[in-house]
Design a protein around this motif. Structure first.
Motif, PDB file in Angstrom:
ATOM      1  N   ASN B  37       0.827  -1.189   0.000  1.00  0.00           N
ATOM      2  CA  ASN B  37       0.000   0.000   0.000  1.00  0.00           C
ATOM      3  C   ASN B  37       0.874   1.256   0.000  1.00  0.00           C
ATOM      4  OD1 ASN B  37       0.873   0.313   2.635  1.00  0.00           O
ATOM      5  ND2 ASN B  37      -1.020  -0.466   3.546  1.00  0.00           N
ATOM      6  N   ILE B  43       0.441  -6.525   2.268  1.00  0.00           N
ATOM      7  CA  ILE B  43      -0.803  -7.227   2.602  1.00  0.00           C
ATOM      8  C   ILE B  43      -0.838  -8.493   1.747  1.00  0.00           C
ATOM      9  CG2 ILE B  43      -3.325  -7.141   2.618  1.00  0.00           C
ATOM     10  CD1 ILE B  43      -3.132  -4.097   2.751  1.00  0.00           C
ATOM     11  N   ILE B  45      -2.676 -11.591   0.228  1.00  0.00           N
ATOM     12  CA  ILE B  45      -4.035 -12.049  -0.075  1.00  0.00           C
ATOM     13  C   ILE B  45      -3.956 -13.337  -0.901  1.00  0.00           C
ATOM     14  CG2 ILE B  45      -5.000  -9.718  -0.047  1.00  0.00           C
ATOM     15  CD1 ILE B  45      -5.057  -9.902  -3.146  1.00  0.00           C
ATOM     16  N   ASN B  84     -13.675 -11.825   5.270  1.00  0.00           N
ATOM     17  CA  ASN B  84     -13.003 -10.536   5.193  1.00  0.00           C
ATOM     18  C   ASN B  84     -11.873 -10.516   4.167  1.00  0.00           C
ATOM     19  OD1 ASN B  84     -14.489  -9.062   7.128  1.00  0.00           O
ATOM     20  ND2 ASN B  84     -13.426 -10.175   8.754  1.00  0.00           N
ATOM     21  N   GLU B  85     -11.637 -11.643   3.549  1.00  0.00           N
ATOM     22  CA  GLU B  85     -10.543 -11.707   2.579  1.00  0.00           C
ATOM     23  C   GLU B  85     -10.967 -11.173   1.220  1.00  0.00           C
ATOM     24  OE1 GLU B  85      -7.122 -14.080   4.246  1.00  0.00           O
ATOM     25  OE2 GLU B  85      -7.467 -12.550   2.728  1.00  0.00           O
ATOM     26  N   SER B 140     -17.006  -7.128   3.770  1.00  0.00           N
ATOM     27  CA  SER B 140     -15.677  -7.260   4.370  1.00  0.00           C
ATOM     28  C   SER B 140     -15.261  -5.965   5.060  1.00  0.00           C
ATOM     29  CB  SER B 140     -14.647  -7.603   3.291  1.00  0.00           C
ATOM     30  OG  SER B 140     -13.329  -7.440   3.781  1.00  0.00           O
ATOM     31  N   ASP B 141     -14.771  -6.109   6.296  1.00  0.00           N
ATOM     32  CA  ASP B 141     -14.311  -4.903   6.991  1.00  0.00           C
ATOM     33  C   ASP B 141     -12.899  -4.513   6.581  1.00  0.00           C
ATOM     34  OD1 ASP B 141     -13.887  -6.711  10.157  1.00  0.00           O
ATOM     35  OD2 ASP B 141     -12.840  -6.836   8.244  1.00  0.00           O
ATOM     36  N   GLN B 142     -12.293  -5.321   5.734  1.00  0.00           N
ATOM     37  CA  GLN B 142     -10.963  -5.008   5.209  1.00  0.00           C
ATOM     38  C   GLN B 142     -11.030  -4.491   3.780  1.00  0.00           C
ATOM     39  OE1 GLN B 142      -8.175  -5.383   7.156  1.00  0.00           O
ATOM     40  NE2 GLN B 142      -9.617  -5.949   8.765  1.00  0.00           N
ATOM     41  N   LYS B 143     -12.236  -4.355   3.284  1.00  0.00           N
ATOM     42  CA  LYS B 143     -12.442  -4.073   1.851  1.00  0.00           C
ATOM     43  C   LYS B 143     -11.676  -2.848   1.380  1.00  0.00           C
ATOM     44  CE  LYS B 143     -16.358  -2.323   0.349  1.00  0.00           C
ATOM     45  NZ  LYS B 143     -17.764  -2.151  -0.096  1.00  0.00           N
ATOM     46  N   SER B 144     -11.857  -1.744   2.045  1.00  0.00           N
ATOM     47  CA  SER B 144     -11.238  -0.496   1.576  1.00  0.00           C
ATOM     48  C   SER B 144      -9.726  -0.594   1.551  1.00  0.00           C
ATOM     49  CB  SER B 144     -11.660   0.670   2.475  1.00  0.00           C
ATOM     50  OG  SER B 144     -13.049   0.866   2.395  1.00  0.00           O
ATOM     51  N   ALA B 145      -9.171  -1.183   2.599  1.00  0.00           N
ATOM     52  CA  ALA B 145      -7.709  -1.281   2.699  1.00  0.00           C
ATOM     53  C   ALA B 145      -7.145  -2.159   1.602  1.00  0.00           C
ATOM     54  CB  ALA B 145      -7.323  -1.827   4.073  1.00  0.00           C
ATOM     55  N   ILE B 146      -7.819  -3.267   1.327  1.00  0.00           N
ATOM     56  CA  ILE B 146      -7.302  -4.197   0.329  1.00  0.00           C
ATOM     57  C   ILE B 146      -7.475  -3.635  -1.081  1.00  0.00           C
ATOM     58  CG2 ILE B 146      -7.361  -6.558  -0.522  1.00  0.00           C
ATOM     59  CD1 ILE B 146      -8.588  -7.445   2.080  1.00  0.00           C
TER      60      ILE B 146
END
Lengths: 77, 160
Positions: B37, B43, B45, B84-85, B140-146
């Motif tokens: 990032n 990160i 995945i 969340n992936e 997913s609560d990780q959506k924006s970051a990923i």
């Protein structure tokens, strides 16, 4: 001693499988000035492409994936 | 009622396998892919892929809808267990068919369901052969970051 640039043979476009190999070749002599940049000097898309080719070859040969020690598989549940 | 083929795990435990009614053998797998990032954080995945070993050497291949159903089942199961992936997919272009694979992947994604979102590599990068997509659950609560890392990573390496 002066080396003529005409003696340097560059690969033709057709010898690369895709653009990312070109990018990786061009990056080969670039200086990565930060530790993170050095650590991240491997193009992950190029690496992925290589992994997929190896996986494909293994599957088509009927051999197990366990022979691909350097590829990290996410274990199916 | 799902129309997918019966699945099992490969003997080495690394992937899923199934055999079609024609006798074609498929392996579907997830490998690790490292995104970065804007803060230079990594990160990791999963990246999805699958491969076929044909039962015959015949070049004529009939369409088998159950293969699509099976692949989608695997992907849904993955998200069910890992909500969340995000999952990345790269269409190989060594045989100049990345665009065709991308089109097929788009069609299959439409059947995955409204709970999922797909993001593609920008058209300008597709034009030079990068057909990569990223699928994530809308919840997913990780959506924006990923997602941010996905596009950052593409831009980083395409502009080196």
């Amino acid at each position: 001693m002066i080396y003529s640039t005409y003696n340097i043979q560059m690969p033709s476009i057709g010898e690369f499988e895709n653009l990312f190999e070109i990018c990786n070749c061009m990056n080969a002599n670039k200086k990565h000035t930060t530790p993170k940049a050095k650590k991240n000097s491997v193009n992950p898309f190029l690496k992925l492409g290589e992994e997929k080719r190896k996986i494909s070859a293994v599957i088509k040969s009927g051999k197990p994936l366990s022979g691909l020690n350097k590829i990290k598989f996410v274990k199916p549940l | 009622m799902s129309n997918h083929y019966d699945l099992s795990i490969t003997p080495d435990g690394k992937a899923y396998q199934f055999t079609t009614s024609k006798g074609d053998y498929y392996i579907a797998y997830f490998t690790e892919f490292t995104l970065q990032n804007s803060r230079n954080e990594e990160i990791v995945i999963p990246c999805f892929g699958f491969e076929k070993r044909s039962s015959t050497t015949s070049k004529r291949e009939g369409y088998d809808a159950r293969v699509k159903a099976t692949i989608l089942f695997i992907v849904r199961e993955f998200f069910h267990r890992n909500p969340n992936e995000g999952v990345l997919y790269l269409c190989m272009n060594s045989d100049e068919k990345a665009r065709n694979r991308h089109i097929t992947f788009n069609k299959w994604f439409l059947e995955l369901g409204a709970d999922y979102e797909k993001y593609d590599s920008p058209p300008s990068y597709q034009a030079v052969g990068l057909y990569s997509s990223f699928v994530v659950s809308g919840m997913s609560d990780q959506k924006s970051a990923i997602i941010e890392a996905f596009f950052y990573t593409i831009d980083y390496w395409m502009n080196q």
